[in-house]
Design a protein around this motif. Structure first.
Motif, PDB file in Angstrom:
ATOM      1  N   MET A 155       0.842  -1.194   0.000  1.00 34.43           N
ATOM      2  CA  MET A 155       0.000   0.000   0.000  1.00 34.43           C
ATOM      3  C   MET A 155       0.880   1.248   0.000  1.00 34.43           C
ATOM      4  O   MET A 155       1.850   1.331   0.720  1.00 34.43           O
ATOM      5  CB  MET A 155      -0.909  -0.004   1.226  1.00 34.43           C
ATOM      6  CG  MET A 155      -1.928   1.125   1.223  1.00 34.43           C
ATOM      7  SD  MET A 155      -3.099   1.016  -0.148  1.00 34.43           S
ATOM      8  CE  MET A 155      -3.936  -0.512   0.261  1.00 34.43           C
ATOM      9  N   ASP A 156       0.525   2.214  -0.867  1.00 33.64           N
ATOM     10  CA  ASP A 156       1.298   3.443  -0.939  1.00 33.64           C
ATOM     11  C   ASP A 156       1.199   4.218   0.367  1.00 33.64           C
ATOM     12  O   ASP A 156       0.161   4.237   1.026  1.00 33.64           O
ATOM     13  CB  ASP A 156       0.761   4.332  -2.074  1.00 33.64           C
ATOM     14  CG  ASP A 156       1.228   3.859  -3.428  1.00 33.64           C
ATOM     15  OD1 ASP A 156       2.321   3.282  -3.488  1.00 33.64           O
ATOM     16  OD2 ASP A 156       0.502   4.062  -4.405  1.00 33.64           O
ATOM     17  N   GLU A 157       2.304   4.876   0.733  1.00 37.94           N
ATOM     18  CA  GLU A 157       2.257   5.813   1.842  1.00 37.94           C
ATOM     19  C   GLU A 157       1.844   7.159   1.260  1.00 37.94           C
ATOM     20  O   GLU A 157       2.612   7.822   0.566  1.00 37.94           O
ATOM     21  CB  GLU A 157       3.627   5.905   2.516  1.00 37.94           C
ATOM     22  CG  GLU A 157       3.638   6.821   3.717  1.00 37.94           C
ATOM     23  CD  GLU A 157       4.985   6.863   4.400  1.00 37.94           C
ATOM     24  OE1 GLU A 157       5.204   7.777   5.208  1.00 37.94           O
ATOM     25  OE2 GLU A 157       5.821   5.991   4.100  1.00 37.94           O
ATOM     26  N   LEU A 158       0.633   7.568   1.548  1.00 35.46           N
ATOM     27  CA  LEU A 158       0.062   8.753   0.925  1.00 35.46           C
ATOM     28  C   LEU A 158       0.362  10.001   1.722  1.00 35.46           C
ATOM     29  O   LEU A 158       0.481   9.969   2.945  1.00 35.46           O
ATOM     30  CB  LEU A 158      -1.457   8.596   0.789  1.00 35.46           C
ATOM     31  CG  LEU A 158      -1.961   7.424  -0.048  1.00 35.46           C
ATOM     32  CD1 LEU A 158      -3.477   7.419  -0.072  1.00 35.46           C
ATOM     33  CD2 LEU A 158      -1.417   7.491  -1.470  1.00 35.46           C
ATOM     34  N   ARG A 159       0.500  11.125   1.000  1.00 32.35           N
ATOM     35  CA  ARG A 159       0.560  12.413   1.666  1.00 32.35           C
ATOM     36  C   ARG A 159      -0.827  12.736   2.214  1.00 32.35           C
ATOM     37  O   ARG A 159      -1.823  12.131   1.806  1.00 32.35           O
ATOM     38  CB  ARG A 159       1.008  13.489   0.672  1.00 32.35           C
ATOM     39  CG  ARG A 159       2.449  13.298   0.181  1.00 32.35           C
ATOM     40  CD  ARG A 159       2.758  14.186  -0.990  1.00 32.35           C
ATOM     41  NE  ARG A 159       4.144  14.026  -1.409  1.00 32.35           N
ATOM     42  CZ  ARG A 159       4.587  14.271  -2.643  1.00 32.35           C
ATOM     43  NH1 ARG A 159       3.752  14.692  -3.568  1.00 32.35           N
ATOM     44  NH2 ARG A 159       5.863  14.106  -2.948  1.00 32.35           N
ATOM     45  N   THR A 215      -8.256  13.117  -0.094  1.00 35.40           N
ATOM     46  CA  THR A 215      -8.966  12.948  -1.364  1.00 35.40           C
ATOM     47  C   THR A 215      -9.494  11.530  -1.499  1.00 35.40           C
ATOM     48  O   THR A 215     -10.628  11.309  -1.939  1.00 35.40           O
ATOM     49  CB  THR A 215      -8.033  13.269  -2.550  1.00 35.40           C
ATOM     50  OG1 THR A 215      -7.407  14.526  -2.343  1.00 35.40           O
ATOM     51  CG2 THR A 215      -8.816  13.306  -3.854  1.00 35.40           C
ATOM     52  N   ARG A 216      -8.674  10.572  -1.115  1.00 35.17           N
ATOM     53  CA  ARG A 216      -9.081   9.158  -1.176  1.00 35.17           C
ATOM     54  C   ARG A 216     -10.335   8.914  -0.334  1.00 35.17           C
ATOM     55  O   ARG A 216     -11.293   8.275  -0.794  1.00 35.17           O
ATOM     56  CB  ARG A 216      -7.922   8.289  -0.672  1.00 35.17           C
ATOM     57  CG  ARG A 216      -8.188   6.795  -0.667  1.00 35.17           C
ATOM     58  CD  ARG A 216      -7.076   6.100   0.075  1.00 35.17           C
ATOM     59  NE  ARG A 216      -7.077   4.670  -0.078  1.00 35.17           N
ATOM     60  CZ  ARG A 216      -6.245   3.855   0.568  1.00 35.17           C
ATOM     61  NH1 ARG A 216      -5.331   4.360   1.394  1.00 35.17           N
ATOM     62  NH2 ARG A 216      -6.308   2.550   0.392  1.00 35.17           N
ATOM     63  N   GLU A 217     -10.324   9.418   0.890  1.00 36.12           N
ATOM     64  CA  GLU A 217     -11.470   9.222   1.775  1.00 36.12           C
ATOM     65  C   GLU A 217     -12.710   9.925   1.222  1.00 36.12           C
ATOM     66  O   GLU A 217     -13.823   9.384   1.282  1.00 36.12           O
ATOM     67  CB  GLU A 217     -11.136   9.745   3.178  1.00 36.12           C
ATOM     68  CG  GLU A 217     -10.057   8.921   3.884  1.00 36.12           C
ATOM     69  CD  GLU A 217      -9.565   9.572   5.162  1.00 36.12           C
ATOM     70  OE1 GLU A 217     -10.068  10.673   5.508  1.00 36.12           O
ATOM     71  OE2 GLU A 217      -8.687   8.992   5.832  1.00 36.12           O
ATOM     72  N   THR A 257      -0.676  11.090  -9.925  1.00 36.25           N
ATOM     73  CA  THR A 257      -0.588   9.710 -10.393  1.00 36.25           C
ATOM     74  C   THR A 257      -0.626   8.730  -9.232  1.00 36.25           C
ATOM     75  O   THR A 257      -1.291   7.688  -9.296  1.00 36.25           O
ATOM     76  CB  THR A 257       0.700   9.503 -11.214  1.00 36.25           C
ATOM     77  OG1 THR A 257       0.733  10.444 -12.289  1.00 36.25           O
ATOM     78  CG2 THR A 257       0.756   8.097 -11.787  1.00 36.25           C
ATOM     79  N   ARG A 258       0.079   9.039  -8.156  1.00 38.94           N
ATOM     80  CA  ARG A 258       0.068   8.154  -6.983  1.00 38.94           C
ATOM     81  C   ARG A 258      -1.328   8.042  -6.404  1.00 38.94           C
ATOM     82  O   ARG A 258      -1.774   6.963  -6.011  1.00 38.94           O
ATOM     83  CB  ARG A 258       1.033   8.671  -5.918  1.00 38.94           C
ATOM     84  CG  ARG A 258       1.053   7.811  -4.659  1.00 38.94           C
ATOM     85  CD  ARG A 258       1.976   8.368  -3.606  1.00 38.94           C
ATOM     86  NE  ARG A 258       3.370   8.313  -4.026  1.00 38.94           N
ATOM     87  CZ  ARG A 258       4.384   8.692  -3.250  1.00 38.94           C
ATOM     88  NH1 ARG A 258       4.155   9.169  -2.035  1.00 38.94           N
ATOM     89  NH2 ARG A 258       5.622   8.615  -3.685  1.00 38.94           N
ATOM     90  N   ALA A 315       1.887   3.094 -17.082  1.00 37.48           N
ATOM     91  CA  ALA A 315       1.965   1.647 -16.835  1.00 37.48           C
ATOM     92  C   ALA A 315       3.034   1.341 -15.789  1.00 37.48           C
ATOM     93  O   ALA A 315       2.830   0.513 -14.889  1.00 37.48           O
ATOM     94  CB  ALA A 315       2.255   0.908 -18.133  1.00 37.48           C
ATOM     95  N   GLN A 316       4.176   2.017 -15.892  1.00 40.41           N
ATOM     96  CA  GLN A 316       5.249   1.814 -14.920  1.00 40.41           C
ATOM     97  C   GLN A 316       4.846   2.318 -13.534  1.00 40.41           C
ATOM     98  O   GLN A 316       5.183   1.694 -12.516  1.00 40.41           O
ATOM     99  CB  GLN A 316       6.517   2.535 -15.393  1.00 40.41           C
ATOM    100  CG  GLN A 316       7.166   1.904 -16.618  1.00 40.41           C
ATOM    101  CD  GLN A 316       8.316   2.744 -17.150  1.00 40.41           C
ATOM    102  OE1 GLN A 316       8.304   3.967 -17.066  1.00 40.41           O
ATOM    103  NE2 GLN A 316       9.322   2.082 -17.722  1.00 40.41           N
ATOM    104  N   ALA A 317       4.126   3.436 -13.481  1.00 40.63           N
ATOM    105  CA  ALA A 317       3.723   4.003 -12.197  1.00 40.63           C
ATOM    106  C   ALA A 317       2.722   3.111 -11.470  1.00 40.63           C
ATOM    107  O   ALA A 317       2.729   3.030 -10.239  1.00 40.63           O
ATOM    108  CB  ALA A 317       3.130   5.397 -12.413  1.00 40.63           C
TER     109      ALA A 317
END
Length: 558
Positions: A1-5, A11-13, A37-38, A70-72
């Protein structure tokens, strides 16, 4: 899982709370370099894991960005086909595909069929491109292709179009786009660790051009041009056979040399108007540096590999024609030359965005983007610099307030670490006992009495105190339950934390002064050490504040 700022997590919530937004459209506006992108790959992974969508289609402005997306997404386990061609089949082991706006524009009904066969999330990268294309047909094509999709996530750093045309799937209020979440440059700069400051050396000069057989010349500077004379004056200035652009490239290269003292792999970017000029600028830079710059133009089949290679190496310059205007992540870019004839706010912000991305959270360098001294570019630059100054002022005010709060006990108001007497410290005040009716009621016994009162509120007269109940329970030998958690008290700021924040502000001001004076950070830090007779790592908080004052004085003198 990404460590988000923090902004990404918010924004995700919000995205999940709103279930993808009204009518399945969710617009995120975030400054270049903030991490759109993240955020997108996290949401993609969320929706696939929750089985809310089956496939994802990412739509991007340029072919170069297909592989980059695709790489990201790969580290999150998302497999995207970035070589998919219209009409082909998508293998079952892919989660989706990355395509260009142009590909959708040429076959909208194909994509409508593909995205309605399964529940599909459409991610529009830089959605403002949706109105582009021959006769502005891409916008209508996107509506035809994707209005039946399950979800649409819209990403942009500039949610408007220079031609004023509306952007598909974007909500408007009084003619302005209404984002579901907005994270602008000022917020990112204030948060720290996201973007870095940028300054804009505005280059004047004299331009000459011929009109109807007669030679015309701006009086002295490019700032003297008006709407009628700006295009020919700018074209003359950017002409590689003249003197203006070679002199700007020399000065920009000197700035890059200074930047590479602190960051040896710092790179420079020239944004050219046309391919002919781009190759000529490469020739000029090669004569100046002795090193052939990389060049990325759309007609070259190897342009994508050139950009990837430049991002990873330590060469000095790359020259591009719009290909690095947006979406390309090259954090080592530190110095730029705006040699384009495009004078729209959208394009200017996109180019500026290439230089504000931080290498890491410790990167406090200030980027420099050389621009022609003409309107409206000067106005765009002033707006960004005002944001930088305002954020620095707010940060300094916040640090001063923290220091003031931590020093309220000092009667003389000085930020001194050597007062007349020295206290070692103390613990939080603890309630030992309350005396009631001649009996000592302990904290635990009183809390039990309060718990009983709370549970029976309304059945027991208000005149009954917790101590009275505790005394009755004590006589009856009632066992006390686990004590209720105490309300946490705000903690006083630690000295280490105050110093860390102050040093961070000092470094930002050093970066700003270094950019203005065109000297490496290390030179200014040495001058400060000599002036103050100490080094920043070993200074007291009072000495650090003195260092700030000296910096403010130097900044006021330039």
């Amino acid at each position: 899982m990404d460590e988000l700022r923090s902004w990404q997590q918010e924004t995700r919530e919000l995205y999940h709370l709103r279930k993808g937004g009204k009518d399945g459209n969710f617009l995120v506006v975030a400054t270049p370099g903030a991490g759109k992108t993240r955020l997108a790959r996290t949401l993609i992974a969320d929706l696939i894991t929750r089985r809310e969508v089956d496939k994802v289609v990412v739509v991007v402005p340029t072919a170069h960005l297909r592989k980059q997306w695709a790489q990201a997404c790969a580290p999150s386990g998302i497999k995207l086909n970035y070589t998919y061609e219209n009409g082909g089949g998508l293998a079952a082991d892919y989660d989706g595909a990355v395509i260009t706006y142009q590909a959708v524009g040429s076959a909208p009904h194909l994509w409508r069929r593909l995205c309605t066969m399964q529940r599909t999330l459409i991610v529009f990268d830089e959605i403002h491109h949706a109105g582009d294309g021959e006769k502005l047909t891409w916008g209508s094509a996107l509506k035809a292709a994707f209005d039946g999709a399950e979800r649409r996530l819209l990403l942009s750093g500039t949610p408007f179009r220079s031609d004023g045309n509306p952007i598909p799937f974007v909500r408007y209020d009084d003619g302005r786009a209404t984002p579901d979440y907005n994270y602008d440059y000022g917020k990112a700069l204030a948060d720290g660790g996201v973007v870095r400051p940028v300054v804009f050396p505005a280059m004047d000069g004299e331009s000459k051009w011929r009109r109807a057989g007669a030679v015309e010349t701006t009086s002295v500077m490019l700032t003297d041009t008006d709407k009628k004379t700006t295009p020919p004056a700018l074209r003359a200035a950017l002409d590689p056979t003249g003197l203006w652009i070679p002199s700007v490239l020399r000065e920009a290269n000197e700035a890059l040399t200074v930047a590479r003292v602190d960051a040896p792999n710092a790179g420079g970017l020239v944004v050219a108007a046309r391919q002919q000029e781009a190759y000529a600028y490469c020739d000029i830079l090669e004569k100046i540096t002795g090193e052939r710059p990389a060049i990325a133009v759309s007609d070259e089949p190897t342009a994508t590999k050139v950009i990837e290679s430049f991002a990873d190496d330590d060469s000095r310059w790359i020259v591009a024609v719009q290909m690095i205007a947006e979406g390309v992540d090259i954090p080592r870019l530190t110095v730029g030359v705006y040699a384009s004839n495009i004078r729209t706010q959208m394009f200017f912000i996109q180019v500026t965005g290439r230089f504000v991305r931080m290498r890491d959270e410790e990167d406090e360098t200030t980027a420099r983007l050389f621009i022609p001294s003409i309107e409206p570019l000067l106005g765009f630059a002033r707006d960004i610099e005002k944001t930088v100054d305002a954020v620095l002022a707010d940060e300094e005010k916040r640090i001063r307030e923290i220091q003031k709060d931590a020093n309220e006990g000092n009667l003389d108001g000085e930020l001194s670490l050597l007062p007349a007497f020295e206290t070692v410290g103390s613990s939080e005040a603890l309630h030992h006992a309350t005396i009631a009716n001649g009996e000592a009621i302990t904290t635990e016994e009183r809390e039990l009495g309060q718990a009983v009162l709370d549970a029976a509120r309304g059945a027991i007269p208000r005149s009954i105190t917790p101590e009275s109940v505790a005394l009755i329970l004590k006589i009856g030998n009632v066992t006390h339950p686990a004590p209720r958690p105490r309300k946490p008290q705000p903690k006083a700021p630690l000295l280490d934390d105050q110093k860390k924040e102050t040093r961070r502000l000092i470094q930002k001001k050093v970066s700003k002064l270094a950019a203005i004076k065109k000297v490496p950070h290390s030179h200014l830090n040495n001058d400060l050490n000599t002036t103050l007779g100490s080094k920043v790592d070993s200074e007291t908080l009072e000495q650090l504040n003195k260092r700030l004052s000296v910096l403010d004085k130097w900044l006021s003198e330039v």
